[in-house]
Design an enzyme around this catalytic site. Structure first.
Site, PDB file in Angstrom:
ATOM      1  CB  THR A   1     -28.546  -2.034 -55.791  1.00 22.13           C
ATOM      2  OG1 THR A   1     -27.761  -0.927 -56.952  1.00 22.13           O
ATOM      3  CG2 THR A   1     -29.419  -2.791 -57.128  1.00 22.13           C
TER       4      THR A   1
ATOM      5  CB  SER B   1     -31.074  -5.272 -55.943  1.00 21.81           C
ATOM      6  OG  SER B   1     -31.660  -3.934 -56.480  1.00 21.81           O
ATOM      7  CB  VAL B   2     -34.135  -4.762 -51.545  1.00 21.70           C
ATOM      8  CG1 VAL B   2     -33.791  -6.395 -50.859  1.00 21.70           C
ATOM      9  CG2 VAL B   2     -33.960  -3.778 -51.062  1.00 21.70           C
ATOM     10  CG  ASN B   3     -37.021  -1.074 -56.848  1.00 20.40           C
ATOM     11  OD1 ASN B   3     -36.008  -0.555 -57.921  1.00 20.40           O
ATOM     12  ND2 ASN B   3     -38.348  -1.465 -57.370  1.00 20.40           N
TER      13      ASN B   3
ATOM     14  CD  GLU C   1     -35.829  -5.329 -57.229  1.00 19.64           C
ATOM     15  OE1 GLU C   1     -35.847  -5.142 -58.764  1.00 19.64           O
ATOM     16  OE2 GLU C   1     -34.016  -5.173 -57.324  1.00 19.64           O
TER      17      GLU C   1
ATOM     18  CG  ASP D   1     -36.383  -2.324 -61.014  1.00 18.67           C
ATOM     19  OD1 ASP D   1     -37.166  -1.580 -61.010  1.00 18.67           O
ATOM     20  OD2 ASP D   1     -35.497  -3.615 -61.201  1.00 18.67           O
TER      21      ASP D   1
ATOM     22  CB  SER E   1     -31.734  -5.648 -63.869  1.00 20.01           C
ATOM     23  OG  SER E   1     -31.135  -4.301 -62.969  1.00 20.01           O
TER      24      SER E   1
END
Length: 572
Positions: free
Chosen positions: A375, A393-395, A414, A417, A446
């Site tokens: 992030t 974020s893009v992870n 993501e 996640d 998140s």
């Protein structure tokens, strides 16, 4: 609620409040002397200041910073990702907003999406087109311009478009992140072409990274708003690229995406301060409120370094334990009121032994949970008192390492996640929970925790990247603030972390001396050093009485905190 303060500190706060009220009389609320921006990259900070100088407000600057970070930090955020925006609208009674631009699972997603022959295949949620959720950042930028900004969206995107077209210099951070993900980036020809070059090797430092396709995508977004990304040419390119590579996106997925405006989490602290933070689908705001509430019951201010660390570790252990109960509020009923109940938090604090670690196994069990990482964060304050704290974020670094041809948009991963396997763990060793199971259109849980603390005399903003460690990092910075330490020390504070499970204390190499580590082990802690410093926090402070503004960027990163030229005092 909040952290206990000494009598002298309370006296100072009350005196400052009285002086402020006398100075104000019946006039409008005080304004900052300067605007301030702190972001993870100097080019993004300059883009924000340029937008303010062009007549934009903090929300326009947030658009400029977000878009610039998408260009210069493709390993951390971008149009193919999402994030959370915490907003402060200035006024005698400030208004707070929370924009949830978290990515959504495609409508064809389901709980067994990553199972093959009855077994979870973790790599499918990490790399490639199937790992990508529907991006939220472009919609958030449109929403910020439409509802809160002063400038046309295309103007606020202008600095990012120039950066993408003219090129940005590759730096050592880019090279390091690319090394971590090199094999995955090479697996996708378009990602390799754009971000590695013809030879498929990590570009040398100072090499120019030009992204003309991304510049065109940004221009379409700026000129046409939401349809410029979520329908039309860009949407068709995205869907075609994803589906050719085995993904499940449809045009309907993009057309149905909406930013959700939620009520920020607000929690009253002692001495007139209030925590304003991220609500679910972030678990971070609740963890911060719980941690501060428990510390209120403990003499953390008077404690020496080791004793303070003991208290902080124990409140984090208990706050993270509750995370497994949380999920997307559009899909589950989060027990927020119960988790923030004063009696419940007092009971949790009462269970802390002042000298011994509490084994996580001795606490009531909690549903396990999952989390990802990579992030970026920035904070903005304008001269009218509007402010933004945003975590994007893009992870994983470089997301799914997948770029649909013709878009320049590096997609997120993501989907990792979510709890692909509610009994298993994701890329960061964090277990899954039923509340965070994959479902069509759902947003993954998140830890991103953009936050403010405000009182009649001060306003402060916090946030950092760092996956599951985000709440612990933000808490440590907030304790620096509450303890009256200089602004530069907030993001620089040595870091340590506990997240309930695994039952270990992670810490940066320089956080504890050998003697302190031995003392922690004697208290019952298992210690795990982290190989390198982590996090990249950005913070600011506005003293309303003096009108002075300060900002700081994490010394661990390459970011920059800058102030605008002071506003001229206007005499009545």
């Amino acid at each position: 609620m909040g952290c206990r303060v000494r009598g002298s500190h309370v006296g100072k706060v009350l005196l400052s409040t009285l002086l402020l009220l006398v100075a104000l009389g019946t006039s409008a609320a005080p304004l900052p002397k300067q605007a301030a921006i702190a972001s993870a990259h100097p080019a993004a900070t300059i883009a924000g200041l340029e937008t303010l100088a062009a007549g934009g407000n903090a929300f326009d600057a947030a658009i400029a910073v977000s878009a610039a970070l998408a260009v210069v930090e493709p390993y951390s955020s971008g149009l193919g990702g999402g994030g959370f925006f915490l907003l402060r609208q200035a006024g005698e009674q400030p208004q707070y907003r929370f924009l949830d631009a978290r990515e959504r699972a495609p409508l064809a997603a389901h709980a067994d999406l990553y199972k093959r022959d009855g077994k979870i295949q973790p790599q499918l949620s990490l790399d490639g087109a199937l790992a990508a959720a529907i991006p939220g950042l472009p919609a958030a930028l449109v929403e910020l311009a439409r509802k809160y900004g002063k400038l046309p969206l295309i103007d606020s995107l202008g600095p990012a478009i120039r950066l993408a077209r003219d090129g940005v210099s590759i730096d050592h951070v880019y090279r390091e992140r690319a090394q971590w993900r090199l094999a995955s980036m090479r697996d996708n020809p378009e990602t390799a072409r754009v971000f590695l070059g013809d030879k498929g090797a990590i570009p040398e430092e100072l090499t120019l990274l030009r992204q003309p396709d991304l510049a065109n995508t940004l221009e379409r977004l700026g000129r046409y708003g939401k349809p410029g990304f979520y329908s039309g040419e860009t949407a068709q390119l995205l869907v075609d690229g994803v589906r050719r590579a085995g993904g499940i996106w449809t045009l309907a997925d993009l057309e149905h995406y909406q930013v959700v405006e939620r009520q920020p989490l607000r929690y009253a602290l002692t001495d007139g301060r209030e925590l304003i933070s991220a609500p679910p689908p972030s678990a971070g705001g609740i963890a911060l409120a719980q941690s501060l509430a428990m510390l209120q019951q403990l003499p953390w201010r008077q404690a020496d370094k080791l004793q303070r660390a003991h208290y902080v570790i124990e409140v984090l252990r208990r706050a993270y334990r509750d995370r497994g109960l949380l999920g997307d509020p559009d899909f589950i009923a989060n027990p927020t009121s119960k988790l923030l109940d004063a009696g419940y938090l007092k009971q949790l604090a009462a269970g802390i032994d002042p000298q011994k670690a509490t084994p996580s196994s001795s606490l009531p069990p909690s549903p396990p949970w999952t989390e990802g990482n990579h992030t970026t964060h920035f904070v903005v304050l304008d001269e009218a008192g509007n402010a933004v704290s945003a975590t994007l974020s893009v992870n994983l670094p470089f997301g799914a390492a997948f770029t649909p041809p013709g878009t320049g948009v590096l997609l997120n991963d993501e989907m990792d996640d979510f709890a692909a396997n509610v009994q298993g763990a994701n890329a960061y060793g964090l277990s899954g929970s039923q509340a965070n199971a994959i479902a069509a259109g759902k947003r993954p849980l998140s830890s991103m925790s953009p936050s403010f603390i405000e009182s009649p005399t001060q306003f402060s903003a916090f946030g950092t990247p760092g996956g599951s460690r985000i709440p612990s990092m933000v808490l440590l910075a907030m304790l620096q603030y509450l303890d009256g330490q200089p602004v530069a020390s907030w993001p620089a504070a040595p870091r340590y972390h506990h997240q309930y499970l695994p039952d270990v204390v992670e810490y940066e190499p320089s956080t504890f001396t050998a003697t302190e580590r031995d003392a922690l082990r004697e208290r019952g802690y298992a210690l795990k050093p982290v190989e390198r410093p982590y996090g990249n926090q950005q913070v600011l402070l506005w003293n309303k009485y003096s009108r002075s503004v300060e900002a700081a960027s994490d010394p661990r990163g390459i970011g920059q905190a800058k102030l605008s030229p002071p506003a001229m005092d206007v005499k009545p």
